[in-house]
Design an enzyme around this catalytic site. Structure first.
Site: not given
Length: 333
Positions: A52, A2-3, A323
């Site tokens: 976050k 989740p951002e 990432r």
């Protein structure tokens, strides 16, 4: 993962449904039993998000800190009252789109994202339901029995007379005192949804301009700026026309300020709509299509091998800081 926009939306759920209410706290899984005992029977007095991470304050001064990480999610069930400021894709709340044009209230038909990234449409009166909120949001099923039986490995359950919130799979879940909360927040970079001020902007600019780190890596550093994840990182850099490998300290003040301002702009839209909408100048059918499918709302994210929407070059996929990084080697040269 989740951002920032997702965590702000989850926090607003707690603000609407839990603040001022006494809660029973339990740990059906058992891994948070001690923390649950410390909090149970007390009222929630504050709920806030920083990037976050989210923090719930209780009336005896202790806080519950949550970091959802890669796999965490909250399930809200019962008579869930959605935050009236959380505008949905149908435009009922008259939200502003990417072009800066306000969508007329009631002008759009409700849209549901085929990828599961659904905005929630139950704005207004509460009704018995179960809503899952993490990177994605979706209504799971109606609730016939309240409180429902825990589903899966529930680390924490917060229960009022009418609403239940179950947490599964977080990276961090701990009870902190006020000094510890302050210490955690002090380590985080500025969050423009909380503080979109000249001082916050200057803090971001001053840090970035000192770092030799590639800007594509630095934007993911939560001590530099809060809330940016893989999607927003790729999209912000494309919108700025920046090569992700550019050393941050080589950027001009003007460029870095523009990055902060664009992040504030996109984060606000994400909080309002529930979607990481990063395409510009979408109106009518194009806007509805983008809200239905992520394939139509991003410039480069998950578009590896496809032609750039601007120049036609193939979008590149590579690894940066473990990432996936998506970018256009021509537009971002």
């Amino acid at each position: 993962m989740p951002e920032g926009h997702s965590v702000h939306r989850i926090t607003r759920q707690f603000q609407r449904n839990f603040i001022g209410h006494r809660v029973t706290v339990s740990s059906p899984q058992g891994r948070f039993a001690t923390g649950a005992t410390q909090l149970s029977g007390h009222s929630v007095t504050d709920a806030r998000a920083v990037g976050k991470q989210m923090f719930l304050e209780f009336d005896h001064g202790l806080w519950l800190r949550i970091h959802l990480g890669l796999y965490g999610a909250w399930d809200f069930s019962g008579e869930v009252l959605m935050d009236a400021t959380m505008a949905s894709a149908n435009g009922r709340m008259g939200q502003t789109n990417q072009h800066g044009t306000k969508v007329a209230a009631g002008a759009e038909a409700a849209t549901f994202d085929a990828d599961g990234e659904n905005s929630i449409f139950s704005i207004g009166a509460p009704r018995r339901t179960r809503v899952r909120m993490s990177e994605q949001e979706k209504e799971i099923e109606p609730v016939d029995i309240f409180p429902p039986e825990p589903v899966g490995q529930v680390r924490v359950r917060l229960l009022t007379d009418t609403v239940c919130a179950d947490l599964r799979g977080p990276t961090a879940c701990e009870v902190l005192d006020p000094a510890q909360v302050d210490a955690v927040i002090a380590r985080l970079g500025p969050d423009p949804e909380l503080e979109n001020t000249p001082a916050a902007e200057e803090r971001f600019v001053s840090v970035v301009r000192k770092k030799p780190t590639p800007i594509g890596r630095l934007l993911m550093d939560q001590s530099v700026v809060s809330g940016i994840g893989n999607v927003y990182r790729a999209e912000i850099l494309f919108r700025a026309g920046l090569n992700p490998h550019t050393p941050a300290k080589s950027l001009s003040d003007e460029t870095v300020r523009a990055l902060w301002q664009d992040w504030a702009h996109l984060l606000h839209i994400g909080v309002a709509t529930g979607q990481m909408m990063t395409m510009d100048k979408l109106e009518g059918a194009g806007y509805r299509r983008a809200m239905r499918s992520r394939a139509h709302r991003h410039w480069v994210y998950k578009r590896e091998g496809l032609p750039c929407r601007v120049c036609g070059s193939h979008i590149v996929l590579e690894d940066m800081a473990a990432r996936k990084l998506y970018w256009c080697p021509r537009c971002q040269a």
